[in-house]
Design a protein around this motif. Structure first.
Motif, PDB file in Angstrom:
ATOM      1  N   GLN A  71      -4.891   0.649  -0.477  1.00  0.00           N
ATOM      2  CA  GLN A  71      -4.656  -1.129  -0.104  1.00  0.00           C
ATOM      3  C   GLN A  71      -4.963  -2.219  -0.972  1.00  0.00           C
ATOM      4  O   GLN A  71      -4.897  -3.446  -1.086  1.00  0.00           O
ATOM      5  CB  GLN A  71      -5.152  -1.718   0.926  1.00  0.00           C
ATOM      6  N   ALA A  72      -6.586  -1.823  -1.299  1.00  0.00           N
ATOM      7  CA  ALA A  72      -6.981  -2.849  -2.612  1.00  0.00           C
ATOM      8  C   ALA A  72      -6.131  -2.827  -3.907  1.00  0.00           C
ATOM      9  O   ALA A  72      -5.671  -4.168  -4.660  1.00  0.00           O
ATOM     10  CB  ALA A  72      -7.728  -2.677  -2.845  1.00  0.00           C
ATOM     11  N   LEU A  73      -5.410  -1.522  -4.387  1.00  0.00           N
ATOM     12  CA  LEU A  73      -4.548  -1.770  -5.602  1.00  0.00           C
ATOM     13  C   LEU A  73      -3.118  -2.508  -4.768  1.00  0.00           C
ATOM     14  O   LEU A  73      -2.453  -3.519  -6.284  1.00  0.00           O
ATOM     15  CB  LEU A  73      -4.343  -0.745  -6.122  1.00  0.00           C
ATOM     16  N   ASP A  97     -14.233  10.769   2.685  1.00  0.00           N
ATOM     17  CA  ASP A  97     -13.429  10.287   1.660  1.00  0.00           C
ATOM     18  C   ASP A  97     -11.922   9.839   2.279  1.00  0.00           C
ATOM     19  O   ASP A  97     -10.891   8.576   1.174  1.00  0.00           O
ATOM     20  CB  ASP A  97     -13.172  11.025   0.962  1.00  0.00           C
ATOM     21  N   TYR A  98     -11.546   9.406   3.149  1.00  0.00           N
ATOM     22  CA  TYR A  98     -10.127   8.957   3.887  1.00  0.00           C
ATOM     23  C   TYR A  98     -10.064   7.608   3.924  1.00  0.00           C
ATOM     24  O   TYR A  98      -9.424   6.874   3.611  1.00  0.00           O
ATOM     25  CB  TYR A  98     -10.108   9.761   5.307  1.00  0.00           C
ATOM     26  N   GLY A  99     -11.046   7.010   4.598  1.00  0.00           N
ATOM     27  CA  GLY A  99     -11.535   5.762   4.149  1.00  0.00           C
ATOM     28  C   GLY A  99     -11.145   4.733   2.965  1.00  0.00           C
ATOM     29  O   GLY A  99     -10.542   3.753   2.797  1.00  0.00           O
ATOM     30  N   ILE A 100     -12.418   5.570   2.403  1.00  0.00           N
ATOM     31  CA  ILE A 100     -12.205   5.059   1.074  1.00  0.00           C
ATOM     32  C   ILE A 100     -10.559   4.961   0.138  1.00  0.00           C
ATOM     33  O   ILE A 100     -10.800   4.209  -0.316  1.00  0.00           O
ATOM     34  CB  ILE A 100     -12.954   6.066  -0.254  1.00  0.00           C
ATOM     35  N   LEU A 101     -10.136   6.625   0.525  1.00  0.00           N
ATOM     36  CA  LEU A 101      -8.456   6.223  -0.543  1.00  0.00           C
ATOM     37  C   LEU A 101      -7.918   4.836   0.155  1.00  0.00           C
ATOM     38  O   LEU A 101      -7.070   4.461  -0.393  1.00  0.00           O
ATOM     39  CB  LEU A 101      -8.444   7.458   0.274  1.00  0.00           C
ATOM     40  N   ASN A 102      -7.971   5.455   1.741  1.00  0.00           N
ATOM     41  CA  ASN A 102      -7.137   3.704   2.291  1.00  0.00           C
ATOM     42  C   ASN A 102      -7.676   2.560   1.434  1.00  0.00           C
ATOM     43  O   ASN A 102      -6.415   2.378   1.240  1.00  0.00           O
ATOM     44  CB  ASN A 102      -7.997   4.240   3.755  1.00  0.00           C
ATOM     45  N   ALA A 103      -8.938   2.729   2.056  1.00  0.00           N
ATOM     46  CA  ALA A 103      -9.110   1.630   0.724  1.00  0.00           C
ATOM     47  C   ALA A 103      -8.845   0.815  -0.806  1.00  0.00           C
ATOM     48  O   ALA A 103      -7.996  -0.233  -0.824  1.00  0.00           O
ATOM     49  CB  ALA A 103     -10.631   0.762   0.728  1.00  0.00           C
ATOM     50  N   LEU A 104      -9.030   1.959  -1.236  1.00  0.00           N
ATOM     51  CA  LEU A 104      -8.024   2.098  -2.141  1.00  0.00           C
ATOM     52  C   LEU A 104      -6.626   2.157  -2.739  1.00  0.00           C
ATOM     53  O   LEU A 104      -6.514   0.918  -3.305  1.00  0.00           O
ATOM     54  CB  LEU A 104      -8.810   3.300  -3.171  1.00  0.00           C
ATOM     55  N   ALA A 131       0.399  -1.317   0.076  1.00  0.00           N
ATOM     56  CA  ALA A 131      -0.155  -0.255  -0.686  1.00  0.00           C
ATOM     57  C   ALA A 131       1.194   1.322   0.330  1.00  0.00           C
ATOM     58  O   ALA A 131       0.395   2.438  -0.769  1.00  0.00           O
ATOM     59  CB  ALA A 131      -0.901  -0.077   1.090  1.00  0.00           C
ATOM     60  N   LYS A 132       2.331   1.239   0.619  1.00  0.00           N
ATOM     61  CA  LYS A 132       2.928   1.860   0.410  1.00  0.00           C
ATOM     62  C   LYS A 132       3.078   2.538  -0.863  1.00  0.00           C
ATOM     63  O   LYS A 132       3.708   4.540  -0.972  1.00  0.00           O
ATOM     64  CB  LYS A 132       4.292   2.126   0.991  1.00  0.00           C
ATOM     65  N   ASP A 133       3.685   2.270  -1.890  1.00  0.00           N
ATOM     66  CA  ASP A 133       3.584   1.888  -3.110  1.00  0.00           C
ATOM     67  C   ASP A 133       2.941   3.271  -3.722  1.00  0.00           C
ATOM     68  O   ASP A 133       2.834   3.755  -4.474  1.00  0.00           O
ATOM     69  CB  ASP A 133       3.334   0.600  -3.837  1.00  0.00           C
ATOM     70  N   TYR A 134       1.410   2.765  -3.337  1.00  0.00           N
ATOM     71  CA  TYR A 134       0.363   4.010  -3.400  1.00  0.00           C
ATOM     72  C   TYR A 134       0.127   5.255  -3.191  1.00  0.00           C
ATOM     73  O   TYR A 134      -0.911   5.800  -2.785  1.00  0.00           O
ATOM     74  CB  TYR A 134      -1.096   2.294  -3.829  1.00  0.00           C
ATOM     75  N   ARG A 135       0.781   5.531  -1.836  1.00  0.00           N
ATOM     76  CA  ARG A 135       0.205   6.728  -0.422  1.00  0.00           C
ATOM     77  C   ARG A 135       1.611   7.617  -1.691  1.00  0.00           C
ATOM     78  O   ARG A 135       2.488   7.606  -1.982  1.00  0.00           O
ATOM     79  CB  ARG A 135       1.064   6.194   0.943  1.00  0.00           C
ATOM     80  N   TYR A 152     -16.043   4.053   6.769  1.00  0.00           N
ATOM     81  CA  TYR A 152     -15.875   3.231   7.599  1.00  0.00           C
ATOM     82  C   TYR A 152     -15.468   2.039   8.191  1.00  0.00           C
ATOM     83  O   TYR A 152     -15.030   1.652   8.713  1.00  0.00           O
ATOM     84  CB  TYR A 152     -16.692   3.964   9.132  1.00  0.00           C
ATOM     85  N   ASN A 153     -15.738   0.950   6.837  1.00  0.00           N
ATOM     86  CA  ASN A 153     -15.941  -0.498   7.460  1.00  0.00           C
ATOM     87  C   ASN A 153     -14.585  -0.643   6.372  1.00  0.00           C
ATOM     88  O   ASN A 153     -15.311  -1.368   5.089  1.00  0.00           O
ATOM     89  CB  ASN A 153     -16.752  -1.135   7.234  1.00  0.00           C
ATOM     90  N   VAL A 154     -13.402  -0.116   6.237  1.00  0.00           N
ATOM     91  CA  VAL A 154     -12.023  -0.585   5.173  1.00  0.00           C
ATOM     92  C   VAL A 154     -12.329  -1.555   4.786  1.00  0.00           C
ATOM     93  O   VAL A 154     -11.736  -1.877   3.497  1.00  0.00           O
ATOM     94  CB  VAL A 154     -10.838   0.488   5.375  1.00  0.00           C
TER      95      VAL A 154
END
Ligand SMILES: Cc1ncc(C[n+]2csc(CCOP(=O)(O)OP(=O)(O)O)c2C)c(N)n1
Ligand SMILES: Cc1ncc(C[n+]2csc(CCOP(=O)(O)OP(=O)(O)O)c2C)c(N)n1
Ligand code: SF4
Ligand code: SF4
Ligand SMILES: [Mg+2]
Ligand SMILES: [Mg+2]
Lengths: 646, 319, 646, 319
Positions: free
Chosen positions: B39-41, B30-37, B13-17, B181-183
Motif C-alpha cells: 500500500q505504501a508503494l 509478516d503478512y501485515g508488513i507485506l500488506n503495508a509495503l 496496491a493491486k498493482d503491487y500484489r 498488526y498496526n498496518v
C-alpha cells in the motif's frame, strides 16, 4: 648495457618508505623516455617503513619480458641492500654503495632474516672473509665485480650549501643521487633523468629544481672521482616515433576496465589489489567518444562479502560492474560467487593472487588460487576464469571480461598476480579502436506494459535467457539464490531443478564453442616442436625469455599459454597433447594446480612439473636452466626453482 | 525518487500484489508488513518497475516474492550491500531492503553498522520477531538474555542487541519502529522512510506465533503506542546546530530505551543534516546526477568502446 | 510386508507442521520395537508450515539400506499428499485417504508445483480421467491399487465424545489415527504402537492416553469397515535380543563426536546441519568412564565466519573442537579453513551437503561440495576430507575425525549430506570399546621454565611438530596465518617459505601412508568382479541394494566406496583400476566431481557416470536399472537418474 | 583469573618483552600501547604462559609478536571469535584481543556487535588511528566524514562509526578510552580492563604519524583529559536497579559524545550487573567450573574413549 647483449640489469634497494620506489621510477622513466624497453620487478615486505625492498629494472633495446636473477649494476645507499644483493652482481658488474657502509657487521642489520645472515656468514667464512660488508665487498673484488663508494652525506651537504636549504631537506634527494650515480656511470645523458623528474614531480617546481641540482652534483662527482671506462656497461638512448606507455599491471587492468565500459567498482583494501582501485579512484571521470564524460563510481566497502554483493547489485542495473581483490578477500567471496552464478549476474572479479594460504605472503606472488577460482563456493555454479600472461593481455582481457560476463551472464574471474601488478613494462599505447563491447542478449518486453514480468531465467537451447535491467519497464523479475523457475520464483520441483542445472551448464558449453581459439590458448616458439611447455599467467614472460635462449642453443620448443582456464578448453588443448614430448608444465605454486586441472580434463599428466613457491616470480634465466636440463634428460620430473637471495 | 502526479493517480496496491500462494504460517506478522509495503508503494505512486525489493534469507526474506516489483532474494546477511549496489548504480530506483533480525543483526551486523556510514537513500525494514523463524526458532540477537521461547530448550544465554541504539550509533538518518498488526501506521511509516532522502531504518515488531510465545500479539497489543500521537518530534533539520542535535539525541535515546511497560512506535529520528551518499558522490563528480553508472553510455553505435583514455595515456606516455 | 520379499514400503505425507514427522516417528518406532529393520527417508520443503512433506519408511526383516521410489502403502489425511503420491503406489499396494478428499480438483491445491500439476493433468487426460483426486483414485483402481477412505473427522468426533474432550484437542491425534489405520490394515499388534507412543510422549500421560484411545478407535474402525485380507501386506514382529537404536544421521554424528572426546562445538543455524547442534545442546553433559561427567560447550555464533574461528580458538587449548554447517556456511569458512591449515589447528568441520549452489535447495540433498571441500580457500592449505556412507560410518568417522585432526594437525572435513542426516535406520548399539583416541604428538618442554618458548612449527621429517596447548607452561608460541618460522614468527624468507610449504605437504603424505586401507576405501560385492562401481558418501546404501538385486539376476559387480577423499588415496585406488571394466562412477551432483577427482589423480576417466541432481537421494531401484542397462551395453555413458514425483 | 601473591612478586615487564626487532614506523602510537600492555600484565602478576594475546590483521595486529606470551595472529576482522573460543575452552587463560579500527569496525563489526551479547571475560583493545595503516592509509570507519588525511586522494566520503556508542549498544560491560602516549594511564586502564569480570572494550587513540596528519600527537596533546581526574564514576554495581542504570547511561552517553574541544579518556563504564558468559555457562552446567572444555578428560589410560553414552542410548534404544 652489456655490450654484447644490448641490455642491462639494474637493481636498487633500500628500506621501505625511504623512496626506493621513487628511485626505480626515476630510473625507469629516464630509460623509457630515452626510447628503451624495460622490464621492472618489485620485491617488498608487508610493512610500511623500515623493512627491505628492492626494484629490478632490466633495460634493453628490444622488448624484454622477465627479470633476471643476476644484476649488472647494483645501486644501494645503506648497508642492508648491499648485504642482501652483493652476491647477485655478475663479474664485471658493479656495486654502488654508501661510503659509510664499507664495514658494517651483518649482525647489525636488524631486519636481516637469520637464515640469510647464516648463509652469508657461512659463504664468507668459507672464503676466509669476515661477516661484514667489507667481507662482501672483498668477495666482490675477487669475483671481478667493481665497487663504487659514494659519500652520500657529502653530496647532500654540498647540495644544501649550494641551494641554501637545510641538510635534512637536501638529503631527501638521496634516491635521485643514487640513480644519478648509476646513470652517470652508465654514461647516460642526464637530460633523460631531468625529464623523468619533471614527470614524477610534475607541478612541484621547487622539488624538481632541487633534484635536478642533485643530479648535476652526482654527475660531477662521478666524473671527478670514478674511472667510468673501467665499467663496461653503457646506456644509450634510441629514437622512436612510437607512442609508448610505461605501466604496471594494476594500471593495465584499470585502464582495461574503463575501456571495457565499467562504471562501478567496489573494493576492500588488500595487497596487492588495492592499487588498481586507488588508480580508478584517482580517475573517476574521463572523456567519452559519445557524449560528455564517463564516470566510474568506486566504493570502499566494509569487507569483501560486501564488495562482491555490492558489485553484483550494481550489475543488475546494467552497469558494468566489478570488484578487485586478493586471496583472503576472494575467500570471503565464495558465497557471493555462487549467488552470482545462480542468478546469472555479469560481474567481474579481478583476482590478484598473492602468496597463500591464509594471510600468507601479502606482498609476494603466487599462482595458488587457480583451483579455488574454478571450484570455489559450495555447489556447482558456473563461472568463467581467464588469466593474463602479460600487461598487454591484462589490459585487453580486463575489457574482454565484461563481454564474457554479459554474453554468458555469469561471473568472470580474471586472474592476475602480485608479480604482474608490480611488474613494470614499456608497451605501445593501447588500441582502443580494437575494443568492441558485447552486451549479450537483452530482454525486450512484448509490450511496454508496466505490469509485465519477464521470464528472467527462460530455459533456452543456448542456456542464455534475455536479460532485463533492473528498472526496465516490462522487465520485472524475481531472482534468488534458491533454485527457481523461469520467473525466478523459488521452486523445489525436481524436474525444474534439473532443467535449471542443465541450462546453467549449457552456457558454459556455449562459451567453449564460441570463444575463439586464440582467446583460449596461444602458442609461442615453434608450434611444430614436440618439446612443449604449458603454462598460464605471469610465467609467460620468463618462459618466452627462456625459449629465446634455448633457440640460441639450437633447441626448439613451444609454449602453450592457456588463457581460458574455465570452462577448460579441452577442444583446443587435447589436439596439442599428442605431439607433446616432453610435456612440461610450469607454474608458480606448490602442487601444480594447472597440471592437475589438465590431467583432470584430458587424462594427460605432465612429464615434468616446474614450480616455484617461494613467493617470487620465475626468471627467464632459471627457466632456461630447467628446460635445458629437461632437454638433456638430466632433470627430475619435479623441478623446484629456488633462489635464496630474493 | 521523482513521482509525477499523473503516475501517482494510476497506481494502486493491486498493482503491487501477486497471485502466488504465500507460505508463511497463519497469523504471522509478516503478512501485515507485506500488506503495508504494497500500500505504501502504491500511495507513493511509484511504478512497480521502478521499485526493487531486496530480501535477506529467512521467513521475512521471502517478502519480495509477494510484490509485483523487481524482487531480489539475496544472501543471508547481505541484503544491504546488494541493495546499496543497485541503488548507487541506478539512483532512479526506489529500493527497499528487507531482512530478519538474525539476518540483519547477527550475520549481517557488519553491513548494518557500515551502511549507516554511507547513508544511501534506501529503506531498510527489519522484522523483529526475536527468533530465527526459518531455521526453526533459535534465539535471534533481539531476544533478551534469559528468555526462553517455546522453541528453545534452554533460556537464551546471549544478551540482546538494542537495534535502535545500534542504528543510531551506526549513523542511520531516519529511524522508526512499527508494529506488524498496526498496518495503518505502518503504511505511513514506510511512506516516510522511503521519502526520507537518506538511509532509513524501520524496525517492525513482528510476532511469530509459531516460535515466539513470549512476545505475542496479545503481549504487544496493550503496550504499543505511537510517539507521534504523543507529540514527539523526530526532526533534525538540515541546518541544525550542534546543540540542537544534542538535545534531539537525548530525546531519541530516552525513547529508544523505553520498553516493557510501554513500547513506543512511530518515527524516532529524522535527521536531514547529513547528506546522502548519492549527494556526496554528486558533489565529487557532478556527472553522477545525469549519467550514473547504469546510464553510462559505454559503446558507440558500432559497438566500439566509447571510452577515451587519452588523458590517462598522457600521464603514462614516455615517448 | 510384501509376502514374497518380506518387506514393506510405507509412506506418509502431509503439510509441514501438521505432524507428519510425528506420524513417521510413531510408525518407525512401532516397527523397530517390534524387532524389525527399517530405512527411513524424509523429504520436505524449506518452509515452516503448510508446504508438503513426506516420509518413507521401508520395513524389513533384514537390514535395508535405501529407499524405494515405489510405495506399498500410502497413508494420507489430506488431498495434496494423495495427489503427489498416488502414482507411486504399486499394483496390489494401497492408499489410505481422507474420505472428504475423494474428489478434490488439482487446481485447488495451492502449493502444488505447476509442472507437477500439468504432468498429472496430462497423465489423467490421457486416460480420460478428470484432474481430480477422483481421477487419481480411479486410476489407482485400474492399476489394481486398493484404496481406503477414512472418515478422519468422524473418528476424531468419536474420540472427543469418548474422552469428553474438545474436538479440536481430539483432532490432534490425526497422525496417530492415520498410522493406526495403516498398522491395523497390516495386522500389526497395536501394543507396539502403544509402546512407540509412550516413548515419544514420554512423561506426558494425558497425551499418551488420548493417543492410545485413538489407536483403539482406528483399529476398531478398520476391523469394522475394511476387509483387511484383501490387502496382501502384513507386518510381523520379530524377536531379537540385540540392543538396537533407531537413529538418524545427525544423531549418529553427534554421538560420534561425543565419543571422540569433543568438548566444544560452535555453530550458526543452517539446514540441514542445525539438528546436530541442537541434539548436542540437549545433551550438554553425560557420564564419563574416568571421572564425574563430560561436558560439551555448544555456542550459537553470529555467523559461520565466527563459528570456525571460535572452534579453532578453542582447539588451541587442547579441547577437541568442531563446528557443523552446510554449503553456504562452509563457503563463509573458506578463509578460516586456510588459517587452520596454515597454523596446523586440529579442528573438525562437519559439512552437511545440501542442494547448491548458493542458497540452493536448503532441505534437499546433494553431493555438490566435494571439490570445494578439497580445493576451497585461497592458496594451498592442507586438510583431510572424509565421507561416510551410512549411519554406522557416520558415528565412527565423526569420532575418528578428531584423531586425524590431532595426529596430522590440520582441519578435517567430514562430509555427510541432507539425505544422510534425515535418514532413519535401526542399528546395533555403537561399540564404544572400539573407539581409541589418538591425540597426536604433544610438546614437552625441555624444562618447565615458564619463559621457554616452543618451536610450534618445528620442521621435522614427518612434517609434524609436537604441539603445546595454549596455557601450557614452557610451551609459549606465536602463530599466524602469515608464512612463519619454526617459532611462529612472520617471515618472508624464500627458503623458510619453501621449507614450510614442504613441511605442511609432508603431513598429507604421512597421512596417506599411515591411514589404514579400510579407512580409505571399502570394497563390497564381488571384489574380483570387473564390473566396478565407484562412489562415495550416502549413495552407498542404494548401491548395496542394487548390487543385491544384480546378484539375484546373476550379475556380479563390486562397489569401491571411497571414504578418504583427500589426500586422495591413489595408493589403494590405482591398483583397483586395471581390473575395472566398466568403471562406473555414481554420485549425487551434476558434473561428476568425484569422477573428475579420480581422473585428476589417476588419469582414469569413468566409463559411465551415473548422477542425480534433483536434490533427492538415489534409490536402490533406480541404480539397479542403471547398472542393468550398463551391463547390457545399452546405456549412454552419462546416466541421469530422474524421478519427477519426489 | 586467579593470581597468587607469590606469582605476582616474581613477574616483571621484562618477562613479557621479546628481543625481536619491531617494524612499526618511528613515532607510531602502537609502541606506547605495547609498552603499557607488557607492564599491565606484569603488574597483574599473570604468568606469561597463562596469557594469550590475539591480534587482528593490520599494523596493530602485529602486537602479539612483541609479547613473550602465547601470541596468536588471527585473520582480518576475526580476532574476537578466535579469542572467545580460546577463553571459553580454557577460562584460566588471560585473554587479550587486539585489533585496528578497520579490523574491528569494518570487516569485524559483526563480531564486535555480537561479542557484546556474550560478555565473555576478555579484554579487547582497539587501536583507533582513523586509517588502515598496513594497507597504506585508506580511511577507517573511525575517520569522520569529509576529512582528508595525507594518504587519501579525496575527503572521506563515508561517515564515522562512533565506537564507544557502538560498544555500548552492543553490550560491552566495561568501556574505556586511553591515549597511546599516556602510557601511565594506559597501564592502569589495561589492568582494570583485564580485571573486569566480563567483556572489556578499551579504545586507544593511536596517532599514525605516517598516514594521519589530522589527528596527531600535537592535536591530541592539548585535548585529552582523564574522566577519573574529574571525578567521573563509571560503576554500575552488581545489584543496580533500573533507575540507577538509566542515570548512568545518560552520564555515559554524554561523555561518549564529547569530542573536539576536550576529549575524555579513562573508564566510561564498568557494569557489574551483567553476568559473564562463563558464569552463564556454569549456571547451566556447573561442571564447567571444574572441567571446562580444555580440561575434559576424554580418554582413559589405555587411550580408549572416556565417554559413556549410556544415557543417550537409553533414549534411542528400541530393543
Ligand atoms: C550463510 C548462511 N548461514 C545460515 C543460513 C541459514 N538460515 C536461513 S534463514 C536463517 C535465519 C532466519 O532468521 P531471521 O533472519 O531472524 O529471519 P526470520 O526467519 O525470523 O524472518 C538462517 C540462519 C543461510 N541461509 N546462510
Ligand atoms: C580478508 C582480508 N581483507 C583485506 C585484508 C588486507 N588488510 C590487511 S591490514 C588491513 C587494514 C588495516 O587497518 P586497521 O585494521 O585499521 O589496522 P592498522 O593497520 O591501522 O593498525 C587490511 C584491509 C586482509 N588481510 N584480509
Ligand atoms: S516461523 Fe514465525 S516468522 Fe516464520 S512464517 Fe512462521 S510465524 Fe512467521
Ligand atoms: S603506518 Fe601508521 S599505524 Fe602503521 S606502523 Fe606506521 S605509524 Fe603505525
Ligand atoms: Mg527473525
Ligand atoms: Mg587503523
Amino acid at each position: 648495457m652489456r655490450k654484447q647483449e644490448q641490455e642491462l640489469d639494474w637493481r636498487v634497494g633500500g628500506p621501505q618508505g625511504s623512496g626506493v620506489d621513487t628511485a626505480a621510477g626515476i630510473f625507469a622513466r629516464a630509460c623509457a623516455i630515452g626510447g628503451l624497453y624495460l622490464f621492472g620487478r618489485r620485491e617488498y615486505f608487508s610493512n610500511i617503513k623500515g623493512r627491505h625492498s628492492y626494484y629490478d629494472v632490466r633495460v634493453s633495446h628490444r622488448v624484454v619480458t622477465s627479470h633476471r636473477d643476476t644484476v649488472d649494476l647494483l645501486t644501494t645507499f645503506e648497508a642492508e641492500s648491499l648485504i642482501r644483493h652483493a652476491l647477485a652482481v655478475v663479474p664485471s658488474g658493479a656495486i654502488i654503495y654508501n661510503a659509510n657502509d664499507a664495514d658494517v657487521a651483518l649482525d647489525r642489520i636488524v631486519f636481516l632474516d637469520s637464515r640469510l645472515r647464516e648463509d652469508l656468514t657461512t659463504y664468507l667464512a668459507e672464503r676466509d672473509l669476515p661477516p661484514t660488508t667489507a667481507g662482501l665487498l672483498e668477495d666482490a673484488h675477487r669475483r671481478n665485480v667493481l665497487t663504487y663508494a659514494v659519500p652520500y652525506a657529502e653530496i647532500s651537504s654540498a647540495l644544501a650549501e649550494k641551494l641554501g636549504i637545510p641538510k635534512a631537506t637536501a638529503s631527501r634527494t638521496l634516491n635521485t643521487v643514487a640513480v644519478a650515480i648509476s646513470t652517470a656511470l652508465l654514461d647516460y645523458d642526464p637530460q633523460y633523468l631531468v625529464k623523468a623528474l619533471e614527470k614524477i614531480f610534475s607541478g612541484r617546481e621547487r622539488i624538481i629544481n632541487m633534484n635536478i641540482e642533485a643530479v648535476n652534483l652526482a654527475y660531477q662527482f662521478v666524473h671527478a672521482e670514478f674511472d667510468t671506462h673501467e665499467f663496461g656497461f653503457r646506456l644509450t638512448p634510441e629514437k622512436t616515433s612510437e607512442r609508448r606507455l610505461l605501466i604496471n599491471g594494476h594500471q593495465a587492468v584499470a585502464m582495461g576496465k574503463l575501456a571495457g565500459g565499467m562504471s562501478f567498482q567496489s573494493y576492500y583494501p588488500i595487497s596487492p589489489a588495492t592499487d588498481e582501485s586507488v588508480f580508478l579512484e584517482a580517475h573517476p571521470t574521463f572523456p567519452s567518444r559519445t557524449e560528455g564524460r564517463g564516470l566510474t563510481v568506486v566504493v570502499q566497502t566494509e569487507d569483501e562479502l560486501s564488495a562482491l554483493a555490492m558489485a553484483s547489485g550494481a550489475a543488475l542495473t546494467g552497469a558494468r560492474s566489478a570488484t578487485a581483490t586478493s586471496g583472503p578477500g576472494f575467500s570471503l567471496m565464495a558465497e557471493g560467487l555462487g549467488w552470482a552464478g545462480m542468478n546469472e549476474v555479469p560481474v567481474v572479479i579481478t583476482l590478484y593472487q598473492r602468496g597463500g594460504p591464509s594471510t600468507g605472503m601479502p606482498t609476494r606472488s603466487e599462482q595458488g588460487d587457480l583451483l579455488f577460482a574454478i571450484f570455489g563456493g559450495h555447489g556447482e555454479s558456473p563461472r568463467i576464469v581467464i588469466a593474463s600472461g602479460d600487461l598487454m593481455e591484462a589490459f585487453y582481457d580486463a575489457a574482454q571480461a565484461f563481454n564474457y560476463a554479459e554474453r554468458y551472464q555469469m561471473p568472470v574471474i580474471h586472474l592476475v598476480d602480485k608479480a604482474m601488478t608490480s611488474m613494470m613494462q614499456v608497451v605501445p599505447v593501447f588500441d582502443l579502436e580494437s575494443i568492441k563491447l558485447d552486451r549479450g542478449e537483452r530482454y525486450t518486453p512484448t509490450s511496454d506494459q508496466d505490469n509485465g514480468r519477464s521470464p528472467r531465467f527462460a530455459i533456452t537451447e543456448s542456456g542464455i535467457s534475455p536479460r532485463p535491467f533492473l528498472g526496465q519497464p516490462g522487465g520485472k523479475y524475481w531472482m534468488t539464490g534458491v533454485e527457481h523457475t523461469e520467473y525466478g520464483r523459488v521452486t523445489e520441483d525436481p524436474v525444474i531443478r534439473e532443467q535449471m542445472m542443465e541450462k546453467r551448464a549449457r552456457k558454459l558449453e556455449l562459451a567453449l564453442r564460441e570463444i575463439p581459439p586464440e582467446e583460449k590458448i596461444r602458442i609461442y616458439g615453434y608450434p611444430g616442436s614436440p618439446f612443449t611447455i604449458m603454462s598460464w599467467g605471469s610465467n609467460k614472460g620468463g618462459i618466452l625469455d627462456a625459449l629465446e635462449r634455448l633457440h640460441e642453443d639450437g633447441i626448439t620448443a613451444r609454449l602453450i599459454q592457456v588463457r581460458l582456464l574455465w570452462p577448460f578448453p579441452v577442444d583446443v588443448i587435447q589436439p596439442q597433447l599428442e605431439q607433446a614430448d616432453p610435456l612440461v608444465v610450469v607454474e608458480s605454486n606448490y602442487s601444480g594446480q594447472f597440471a592437475a586441472l589438465l590431467r583432470q580434463n584430458t587424462g594427460r599428466a605432465a612429464d615434468y612439473l616446474v614450480v616455484k613457491y617461494s613467493g617470487r616470480p620465475m626468471s627467464g634465466q632459471a627457466l632456461y636452466q630447467a628446460f635445458k636440463a629437461i632437454h638433456k634428460g638430466t632433470s627430475p620430473s619435479r623441478v623446484v626453482l629456488r633462489n635464496p637471495y630474493e | 525518487m521523482t513521482v509525477t502526479a499523473q503516475a501517482k493517480s494510476r497506481i494502486t496496491a493491486k498493482d503491487y500484489r501477486t497471485e502466488y500462494p504465500i507460505d508463511w504460517c497463519p497469523g504471522c506478522g509478516d503478512y501485515g508488513i507485506l500488506n503495508a509495503l504494497q500500500q505504501a508503494l502504491a500511495r507513493l505512486g511509484i511504478p512497480p518497475h521502478k521499485t526493487a525489493i531486496f530480501g535477506g534469507i529467512g521467513c521475512s526474506g521471502k517478502t519480495p516474492y509477494h510484490l509485483n516489483a523487481y524482487g531480489i532474494h539475496t544472501l543471508h546477511g547481505r541484503v544491504l550491500p546488494y541493495a546499496t549496489g543497485a541503488k548507487l548504480a541506478n539512483p532512479e530506483l526506489t529500493v527497499v531492503a528487507i531482512s530478519g533480525d538474525g539476518d540483519g543483526l547477527a550475520i549481517g551486523a557488519g553491513h548494518f553498522v557500515n551502511s549507516g556510514r554511507r547513508n544511501v537513500n534506501l529503506t531498510y525494514i527489519l522484522h523483529n520477531n526475536e527468533v530465527y523463524g526459518l531455521t526453526k526458532g533459535q534465539a535471534a540477537p533481539t531476544l533478551p538474555l534469559g528468555m526462553k521461547t517455546r522453541s528453545q530448550p534452554e533460556p537464551n544465554i546471549q544478551s540482546q542487541v538494542h537495534s535502535l541504539l545500534l542504528a543510531f550509533a551506526s549513523g542511520f538518518t531516519w529511524i522508526g519502529r512499527g508494529y506488524a498488526y498496526n498496518v495503518r501506521q505502518l503504511i505511513d511509516l514506510i511512506q516516510q522512510a522511503i521519502t526520507h532522502p537518506g538511509l532509513a531504518y524501520l524496525e517492525v515488531l513482528q510476532p511469530c506465533p509459531t516460535y515466539n510465545d513470549l512476545h505475542t500479539r496479545e503481549w504487544f497489543a496493550e503496550r504499543v503506542y505511537s510517539l507521534q500521537d504523543e507529540g514527539y518530534d523526530p526532526l533534525v533539520p538540515e541546518d541544525a546546530d550542534e546543540a540542537y542535535v544534542e538535545a534531539k539525541t537525548c530525546q531519541y535515546l530516552e525513547k529508544a530505551f523505553e520498553w516493557n511497560e510501554r513500547i513506543p512506535t512511530g518515527v524516532f529520528l529524522q535527521n536531514l543534516s547529513v547528506p546522502s551518499f548519492e549527494a556526496r558522490i554528486a558533489n565529487r563528480t557532478p556527472i553522477y546526477k545525469t549519467l550514473p553508472p547504469a546510464r553510462r553510455i559505454i559503446a558507440d553505435e558500432t559497438g566500439h568502446t566509447a571510452t577515451d583514455l587519452s588523458e590517462i595515456f598522457d600521464e603514462l606516455a614516455m615517448t
